[in-house]
Design a protein around this motif. Structure first.
Motif, mmCIF file in Angstrom:
data_model
loop_
_atom_site.group_PDB
_atom_site.id
_atom_site.type_symbol
_atom_site.label_atom_id
_atom_site.label_comp_id
_atom_site.label_asym_id
_atom_site.label_seq_id
_atom_site.Cartn_x
_atom_site.Cartn_y
_atom_site.Cartn_z
ATOM 1 N N MET A 87 0.953 -0.957 -0.229
ATOM 2 C CA MET A 87 -0.022 -0.207 -0.301
ATOM 3 C C MET A 87 0.661 0.904 -0.017
ATOM 4 O O MET A 87 1.688 1.203 0.253
ATOM 5 C CB MET A 87 -0.894 -0.036 1.271
ATOM 6 C CG MET A 87 -1.419 -1.353 1.286
ATOM 7 S SD MET A 87 -2.779 -0.646 2.613
ATOM 8 C CE MET A 87 -4.041 0.376 1.497
ATOM 9 N N ILE A 88 0.280 1.626 -0.571
ATOM 10 C CA ILE A 88 0.611 3.538 -0.959
ATOM 11 C C ILE A 88 0.602 4.823 0.101
ATOM 12 O O ILE A 88 -0.127 4.789 -0.368
ATOM 13 C CB ILE A 88 1.885 3.399 -1.893
ATOM 14 C CG1 ILE A 88 2.345 2.972 -2.928
ATOM 15 C CG2 ILE A 88 2.236 5.755 -2.277
ATOM 16 C CD1 ILE A 88 3.642 3.068 -2.729
ATOM 17 N N GLU A 89 -0.003 4.416 1.198
ATOM 18 C CA GLU A 89 -0.555 4.963 2.370
ATOM 19 C C GLU A 89 0.607 6.131 2.929
ATOM 20 O O GLU A 89 0.001 6.659 3.616
ATOM 21 C CB GLU A 89 -0.759 4.739 2.607
ATOM 22 C CG GLU A 89 -0.380 3.391 4.013
ATOM 23 C CD GLU A 89 -1.495 2.300 4.765
ATOM 24 O OE1 GLU A 89 -3.080 2.624 4.203
ATOM 25 O OE2 GLU A 89 -1.383 1.470 4.776
ATOM 26 N N VAL A 90 2.328 5.704 2.744
ATOM 27 C CA VAL A 90 2.928 6.785 4.287
ATOM 28 C C VAL A 90 3.565 8.235 2.985
ATOM 29 O O VAL A 90 4.138 7.330 1.765
ATOM 30 C CB VAL A 90 4.364 6.038 4.691
ATOM 31 C CG1 VAL A 90 4.636 6.850 5.401
ATOM 32 C CG2 VAL A 90 3.307 4.877 5.972
ATOM 33 N N GLY A 125 -3.358 4.250 -0.520
ATOM 34 C CA GLY A 125 -4.331 4.335 0.075
ATOM 35 C C GLY A 125 -4.370 5.805 0.357
ATOM 36 O O GLY A 125 -3.726 6.316 1.574
ATOM 37 N N THR A 126 -5.654 6.767 0.145
ATOM 38 C CA THR A 126 -5.943 7.616 -0.135
ATOM 39 C C THR A 126 -5.997 8.050 1.536
ATOM 40 O O THR A 126 -5.872 9.003 1.765
ATOM 41 C CB THR A 126 -7.078 7.930 -1.153
ATOM 42 O OG1 THR A 126 -7.990 7.404 -0.751
ATOM 43 C CG2 THR A 126 -5.929 8.692 -2.437
ATOM 44 N N ASN A 127 -6.988 7.410 2.157
ATOM 45 C CA ASN A 127 -6.865 7.905 3.279
ATOM 46 C C ASN A 127 -5.445 8.574 4.112
ATOM 47 O O ASN A 127 -6.169 9.130 4.859
ATOM 48 C CB ASN A 127 -7.785 6.767 4.045
ATOM 49 C CG ASN A 127 -9.098 5.427 3.015
ATOM 50 O OD1 ASN A 127 -9.411 6.964 2.756
ATOM 51 N ND2 ASN A 127 -9.572 5.105 3.454
ATOM 52 N N ASP A 128 -4.976 7.130 4.231
ATOM 53 C CA ASP A 128 -3.881 7.599 5.283
ATOM 54 C C ASP A 128 -3.115 8.395 4.140
ATOM 55 O O ASP A 128 -2.045 9.120 4.930
ATOM 56 C CB ASP A 128 -2.659 6.128 5.602
ATOM 57 C CG ASP A 128 -3.721 5.603 6.947
ATOM 58 O OD1 ASP A 128 -4.278 5.888 8.185
ATOM 59 O OD2 ASP A 128 -3.987 4.367 6.734
#
Ligand code: PEP
Ligand code: MG
Length: 584
Positions: free
Chosen positions: A439-442, A462-465
């Motif tokens: 996931m790319i979320e950071v 992961g656009t939320n994070d």
């Protein structure tokens, strides 16, 4: 403090899950249901006070005996908490307020006491002093005890005990409270706290429950047992609706259901733009009871299976065998499409993997996601082995949450290799070509996407994070909810950078289910969207009415924009032009 005069009242909040719920109000705050309200006669005033006094005395006795027990078991320090409870029980401010309010309202005393204490708790939640804020839960405890000790009001059942379909009003709901809601009795929920990308809101969408959050003074203004309408489209709770309002909403409900059925009928049509660009449209899934909805919505498999609800939601981690059976069932049901399992993502606002000795100050920056799994390799390997074994029964992908850089990727590859060796030794089958993604979320992972792309098969954004971490806005803090904008240019540029790394990239955050933003995502080059099953038919319709070339040109312009509003407007203009009916 408002008195419920029986007239229609409208409370406005933020819509987070679409739909309309019509039912009676059930009110819960600080883990305690509001007592039913009834009007009392002047002759009843005395007996109401007697009832209350008796409850205070009973509560006092209970607290003294609890204090003695804890003192005996753990010592005086631990037991001191009950002194604070006892003090609050006879707090003069509360009792004086109650003395004024009961004759003014002429309502049963437990319901007025509930309202007065809730009001007090609300004030306490907003004081600057963090110690005082932390006492709110204790006050909630005392309230609960006193209410329990009051004899039930004749002919007025406690809320929550009735199986009547209801709209639940609560101060806040945790993701696990939400997962536990019985959809046969709870038709929708509304909370005073909360935000659109909290896991509570995400679960509401998965469960298909209309939901509204961030309604100021909700608990104070709600009266249990009153008729109510919850509008999850515009974010309104209507208490005591008039007959006219009810008719109006029943009409909307019927129209929306008709429009949705028409969209469902198109479920087998490909998610393809008018100029032939194919997008894989997959489902986000949290619970086994959603499996049926995957095929009903026409999803091409699962793009995000949040395994934490299955792993942590049933008391005790399931072993490898149980996990394997569970994953295998989903894989077989989705064949020939792929199921992407995301490994345990505990922490943050979700269930903790284990209760920590000290509370984390910043749980979203703490022991969460892949960090937890890598620090518990034996447990992690059970999950990896189970997923690998499930890959022998259909198309499977595995991905890892909250990856911040290459070290974690190397570590998970090493563990995957150990698992493969182990499975071979045990003579168990798995797919050698199972796709491995992250996931790319950071933000750091997005910045390093070109490097990470050499080590994995796919990315899922992961656009939320990614939004939370890029613009430093806590996704569950309602005070900053209005600042949570996934179209912030910083976020959009990181998404572009991720896609530019050139490996298959999808979106599994909530942004993918926003019909306003589909043109932007398609234009940025995303090839897969994974969204809740309820939203999937809308997104398919949207994609089928978009022209990729137009989206691409618009996205280029968006990447030059200076602010989030401009980006949202550019995407919305194209969305409105391409599929105006979805905005009706
Ligand atoms: C995300 O962060 O966008 C995501 C899909 O994961 P979760 O919402 O479960 O954190
Ligand atoms: Mg996430």
């Amino acid at each position: 403090m408002e008195i419920d005069d029986g007239f229609e009242r409208r409370l406005k909040g933020q819509p987070v899950s679409p739909g309309i719920a019509i039912g009676v109000l059930r009110v819960e705050a600080q883990g305690c249901s509001a007592p039913a309200t009834r009007t009392i006669l002047p002759v009843e005033l005395e007996s109401e006070w007697a009832r209350f006094e008796a409850a205070l005395t009973r509560t006092e006795e209970e607290l003294h005996s609890l204090k003695a027990r804890v003192e005996h078991l753990s010592g005086a320090n631990e037991a001191a908490i009950f002194d604070a409870h006892l003090l609050f029980l006879r707090d003069r401010t509360i009792l004086n307020k109650l003395r004024k309010e009961v004759p003014r309202r002429m309502q049963n005393i437990d319901s007025v006491y509930y309202a007065v204490v809730q009001n007090f708790m609300e004030v306490m939640r907003h004081v600057d002093d963090s110690y005082l804020r932390s006492r709110v839960a204790d006050i909630g405890d005392v309230l609960q005890r006193v209410l329990k000790n009051m004899a039930p009001v004749a002919a007025s059942p406690r809320a929550g005990e009735s199986a009547e379909p209801c709209v639940l009003a609560a101060y806040d709901l945790s993701p696990s409270d939400t997962a536990d809601l019985d959809p046969n009795t709870v038709l929708g929920f509304v909370t005073e706290a909360g935000s659109a990308v909290s896991h509570t809101a995400i679960l509401a969408r998965s469960l298909g429950l209309p939901a509204v959050v961030a309604v100021p003074h909700l608990v104070m203004e709600s009266r249990v047992g009153r008729p109510a309408i919850l509008d999850g489209y515009s974010g309104v709770l209507i208490i005591n609706p008039t007959a006219e309002t009810l008719d109006h909403y029943r009409e909307i409900q019927a129209e929306k259901e008709k429009a949705y059925s028409a969209l469902i009928e198109m479920k087998d049509l490909p998610a393809e733009t008018t100029d032939g660009r194919r997008i894989r449209l997959a489902a986000n899934v949290e619970f086994a009871h959603e499996y049926g909805a995957i095929s009903r919505s026409g999803a091409e498999g699962v793009g995000l299976y949040r395994t934490e609800f299955f792993l942590l939601g049933n008391g005790g981690l399931p072993d490898e065998e149980t996990q394997y059976e569970h994953y295998r069932e989903l894989v077989e049901r989705c064949a020939p499409h792929e199921v992407i399992f995301r490994t345990l993502d505990s922490g943050g606002d979700k269930l903790p993997f284990e209760v920590l000795e000290e509370k984390e100050d910043n749980p979203f920056l703490g022991w969460r996601g892949i960090r937890v799994s890598l620090s518990r390799p034996e447990v992690f390997k059970e999950q990896l082995c189970a997923i690998l074994r499930a890959s022998a029964h259909g198309k499977v992908g595995v991905m890892f949450p909250m990856v911040s850089g290459i070290t974690e990727v190397r570590d998970v590859h090493a563990l995957l290799d150990e698992c493969r060796t182990d499975l071979r030794a045990r003579g168990l089958a798995y797919d050698e070509n199972m796709r491995v993604g992250i996931m790319i979320e950071v933000p750091s992972a997005a910045m390093m996407a070109d490097v990470l792309a050499r080590h994995v098969d796919f990315f899922s954004i992961g656009t939320n994070d990614l939004t939370q971490y890029t613009i430093a806005v806590d996704r569950v803090n309602y005070r900053v909810a209005s600042m949570f904008r996934s179209t912030h240019p910083g976020v959009v540029r990181l998404m572009r950078q991720t896609i530019a790394a050139g490996i298959p990239t999808g979106i599994c955050g909530e942004m993918g289910g926003d019909i306003t933003l589909v043109p932007l995502l398609v234009g940025l080059g995303v090839r897969e969207l994974s969204v809740g099953t309820h939203l999937l038919p809308l997104i398919r319709f949207a994609i089928r009415h978009l022209n990729y070339e137009e989206c691409r040109i618009m996205a280029e312009e968006a990447l030059q924009a200076e602010d989030s509003y401009t980006i949202r407007r550019l995407s919305k203009d194209l969305a409105l032009k391409s599929y105006p009916t979805l905005f009706d």
